[in-house]
Design an enzyme around this catalytic site. Structure first.
Site, PDB file in Angstrom:
ATOM      1  N   GLY A  10     -17.577 -94.633 -55.881  1.00  0.00           N
ATOM      2  CA  GLY A  10     -18.848 -95.269 -55.543  1.00  0.00           C
ATOM      3  C   GLY A  10     -18.738 -95.894 -54.168  1.00  0.00           C
ATOM      4  N   GLY A  12     -21.856 -97.514 -52.573  1.00  0.00           N
ATOM      5  CA  GLY A  12     -23.063 -98.256 -52.221  1.00  0.00           C
ATOM      6  C   GLY A  12     -22.627 -99.577 -51.607  1.00  0.00           C
ATOM      7  N   TRP A  14     -22.011-102.501 -53.009  1.00  0.00           N
ATOM      8  CA  TRP A  14     -20.925-103.168 -53.735  1.00  0.00           C
ATOM      9  C   TRP A  14     -19.658-102.305 -53.726  1.00  0.00           C
ATOM     10  CZ3 TRP A  14     -18.741-107.310 -54.179  1.00  0.00           C
ATOM     11  CH2 TRP A  14     -18.005-107.738 -55.283  1.00  0.00           C
ATOM     12  N   GLY A  15     -19.813-101.015 -53.896  1.00  0.00           N
ATOM     13  CA  GLY A  15     -18.655-100.129 -53.859  1.00  0.00           C
ATOM     14  C   GLY A  15     -17.891-100.289 -52.556  1.00  0.00           C
ATOM     15  N   LYS A 207     -27.560-110.515 -67.066  1.00  0.00           N
ATOM     16  CA  LYS A 207     -28.070-111.409 -66.013  1.00  0.00           C
ATOM     17  C   LYS A 207     -29.112-110.699 -65.154  1.00  0.00           C
ATOM     18  CE  LYS A 207     -26.051-109.708 -62.200  1.00  0.00           C
ATOM     19  NZ  LYS A 207     -26.705-109.404 -60.924  1.00  0.00           N
TER      20      LYS A 207
END
Ligand code: NAD
Ligand code: 13P
Length: 344
Positions: A10, A12, A14-15, A207
């Site tokens: 990944g 993106g 965050w990746g 969340k």
């Protein structure tokens, strides 16, 4: 060689931020880790060039995390199977709707190295009718390797800018805790480990539903008291849902750890879900249009999770026990008037 080899699946926002931390840590520990960290990049054209080539020459992910310098030992790779070749530690961090496709490719015999371990940093849950499971459990079952869960108050850009923060890694064993702590713990990214994979996973998934409710509050131009009430009720429903459907998880993950209360606070103030939910109230546009317009290729996770959790509660006949999750779903998908969010 006996050294660990880390792969990031990944790339993106965050990746890429997680890959940066892991690759920096690994470069500093050549006795324990192979220096090269491969990161899977779904190929895309950026200014007429392949994104992998852009990342490998400029050492920046121009598409998903611009302006952040990435370490040189982080290598972008376009082919999924090549990313995990020989890897002993595999980090899953694709937006949750794409995990199944990735796992399908990894199920081909010989792709995953025997004895490998995984961690999931994906926020969401897997719902099938009356069944619910974490992505860590899904990865464990499909690939037959142990899987931990990483989640915390971690808005990607702030982490990438090295602003102090914390995260939680829920691990099945002490050995997993030591390994993942070594991969991710940094001065500005303090890792706490807990033996609670499901608590950490559920905190991260649920969340995002509460974040939508918080965004609705902003959209209605209500203030801090209302936001705080939503956060309190949300945390209570998150912890109760987890205790009911994932017995054995720990309440302290919600009250004491970054994955619980801290993530809820950051996500309800600075997150993408809250931002899009605010726009939803202001403009009434379809979610797809809001995502396209405000997130520019990044992915909204909370709307799908709100829908999945709602459908699960309906099949289990438990909607009455989780009124905030239910009202949030109905405002998001059934045209319920926003002020009905508080009919709890
Ligand atoms: P993102 O929202 O930046 O999404 C972009 C990524 O999705 C790119 O890598 C793109 O290639 C990929 N993508 C788009 N279409 C695809 C397709 N059809 N198949 C496969 N991949 C496709 O991603 P992210 O922020 O890295 O999110 C990954 C996970 O991390 C999510 O579950 C999210 O909740 C979680 N997370 C995100 C943040 C954050 O601040 N961004 C923080 C903590 C956790
Ligand atoms: P959003 O996806 O709402 O931006 O939340 C990011 C996150 O998970 C912060 O911890």
């Amino acid at each position: 060689s006996g050294k660990h080899k880390v792969a990031i699946v990944g790339s993106g926002s965050w990746g890429t931020a997680l890959a940066k931390i892991a690759a920096e840590n690994i470069a500093a520990r050549p006795d324990e880790f192979e220096p090269e960290v491969r990161m899977w990049v779904r190929e895309k054209q950026v200014h007429g060039r392949n994104l992998t080539e852009v990342i490998n020459t400029t050492h920046k992910n121009e598409r998903y995390l611009p302006d952040i310098k990435l370490p040189k030992n982080l290598v972008a790779v376009g082919q999924l199977k090549k990313v995990v070749e020989g890897a002993s530690l595999i980090v899953f961090v694709v937006p949750h709707q794409f995990l199944h496709t990735v796992l399908f490719e990894f199920q081909t015999p010989g792709v995953i190295t025997p004895g490998a371990r995984a961690v999931s940093a994906i926020k969401g849950v897997e719902v099938n009718g009356t069944d619910i499971s974490t992505f860590a459990a899904l990865i464990e079952n499909k690939l037959d390797i142990p899987c931990s869960a990483l989640s915390g108050a971690n808005v990607a850009l702030e982490v990438a800018r090295e602003q102090f923060c914390e995260t939680t890694i829920g691990c099945p064993t002490h050995d997993d805790s030591l390994l993942w702590h070594a991969v991710f713990n940094a001065k500005k990214f303090q890792v706490q480990t807990v033996e609670d994979v499901s608590g950490v996973s559920l905190a991260g998934a649920l969340k995002n539903v509460v974040a939508l409710a918080a965004g609705f509050v902003d959209g209605m131009k209500l203030g801090g008291n209302t936001k705080a009430a939503i956060i309190r009720i949300g945390l209570k429903e998150m912890a109760e849902f987890t205790a009911e459907f994932f017995p054995g998880s720990q309440l302290s993950t919600f009250t004491n750890e970054s994955a619980g209360v801290a993530d809820l606070i950051t996500t309800c103030t600075g997150g993408r879900n809250a931002k899009c939910a605010k726009d939803f109230i202001r403009t009434g546009r379809p979610w797809e249009a809001i995502e396209r317009d405000l997130l520019k290729g990044q992915k909204l996770q909370g709307t799908a999770t709100a829908e999945e959790v709602y459908n699960f509660l309906v099949t289990r006949k438990r909607t009455h026990a989780y009124p905030l999750f239910v009202q949030t779903y109905k405002v998001a998908f059934e045209g319920l008037a926003p002020d009905q969010l508080f009919e709890l």
